[in-house]
Design an enzyme around this catalytic site. Sequence first.
Site, short mmCIF file in Angstrom:
data_model
loop_
_atom_site.label_atom_id
_atom_site.label_comp_id
_atom_site.label_asym_id
_atom_site.label_seq_id
_atom_site.Cartn_x
_atom_site.Cartn_y
_atom_site.Cartn_z
N LYS A 105 27.92 -15.85 17.25
CA LYS A 105 27.11 -16.45 16.27
C LYS A 105 25.74 -16.83 16.55
CE LYS A 105 28.43 -16.04 12.74
NZ LYS A 105 28.58 -14.97 12.15
N GLY A 124 23.51 -14.28 16.92
CA GLY A 124 22.32 -13.26 16.32
C GLY A 124 22.64 -11.97 17.17
N THR A 125 23.98 -11.64 17.91
CA THR A 125 23.91 -10.40 18.72
C THR A 125 23.95 -9.19 17.58
OG1 THR A 125 26.48 -10.81 18.31
CG2 THR A 125 25.45 -11.54 20.28
N ARG A 126 24.55 -9.30 16.57
CA ARG A 126 24.26 -8.00 15.75
C ARG A 126 22.90 -7.90 15.26
NH1 ARG A 126 25.89 -3.34 15.24
NH2 ARG A 126 28.07 -4.22 15.69
N SER A 155 28.01 -22.09 12.17
CA SER A 155 28.01 -20.87 12.08
C SER A 155 29.23 -20.35 12.46
CB SER A 155 26.89 -20.01 12.72
OG SER A 155 25.73 -20.34 12.15
N TYR A 191 14.81 -11.63 7.78
CA TYR A 191 14.20 -10.46 7.98
C TYR A 191 15.12 -9.18 7.73
CZ TYR A 191 9.62 -12.42 8.84
OH TYR A 191 8.30 -12.90 9.05
N LYS A 224 26.15 -11.85 7.09
CA LYS A 224 25.11 -12.55 7.94
C LYS A 224 24.27 -13.39 7.07
CE LYS A 224 26.77 -10.12 11.24
NZ LYS A 224 27.69 -10.57 12.21
N ALA A 230 25.19 -19.45 3.91
CA ALA A 230 24.89 -20.87 3.80
C ALA A 230 26.00 -21.44 4.78
CB ALA A 230 24.86 -21.70 2.56
N HIS A 231 25.60 -22.44 5.47
CA HIS A 231 26.62 -23.54 6.43
C HIS A 231 27.16 -24.50 5.41
CE1 HIS A 231 24.50 -22.36 10.36
NE2 HIS A 231 25.12 -21.35 9.81
#
Length: 315
Positions: free
Chosen positions: A72, A74-76, A163, A263, A278, A281-282
Amino acid sequence: MAAFLLGAVLLIVQPQIVPSRPAINSNAETSSQSVQRELLKKTSQKNDFKENIHSNGSCQQLPHTIIIGVRKGGTRALLEMLSLHPDIAAAESEVHFFDWEDHYRNGLKWYINQMPFSYPHQITVEKTPAYFTSPKVPERVYNMNQSMRLLLILRDPSERVLSDYTQVFYNHMQKHKPYPSIEQFLIKNGELNVDYKAINRSLYYIHMQNWLKYFPLDHIHIVDGDKLIKDPFPEIEKVERFLKLSPQINASNFYFNKTKGFYCLRDSGRERCLHESKGRAHPQVDSRLLEKLQEYFHEPNKKFFELVGRTFYWH
């Protein structure tokens, strides 16, 4: 080419003496050596790589770079953005070779079969976020390739915890299964539940110490996940330089999607965004509880900054 690949694999799996490697008890060492012998056996059979070579000159090969985490973080997004570069060949799914025992026992031949076909000039990349927090993984990666260049993407630890919960929550919702509120995980006996796995995964300095036992800091590039979300191009430029890639990714490859709130990518006129899972909202968290979580991470974050010689602007 087959002979070259076979020789390279036999070279990198040979045990090496590492001065900074932690002491290991004899039983654990015997077990580790046994696994390595099995890997060697599985990767040194005659004609082992013939099926991995395509007639067009491409082949499947061990990765040159691994995105090791964090979950969680941002690896993807990082992998998708990096894949804009023509010299990158990325494995589509998370392989879990080094952290799942049933996969690791299959040996390096199995691992290579999970890689995409790539040309000699391309860098093969795989990502498995669980690698960063898995104790056995650093040594296993080292035994495969001492020169491996690693990518680690991190974000504010408190945000990462939220996340982490959000992903598991939605996974349960999709299966129509109930799931406790985040407060039930964060609070135990009126205090912050530091045994919550999501919190442990955000103690970056603990896990980083383990990786630095095997790899020097200049082999691990840390991507600022918070900056990647807000302004991806400068972060990707740094990754290009770290991997010694020619500068091919441009600011024009990114555009802000107001509907999604983050983005998206533009590649040869084709636009695409990350999966709808992805950027969710938390959950709403009581401000006092959130402050308690942020206070808890203050000292661990400080230790991490000192460890890597770099400051991140987290709460």
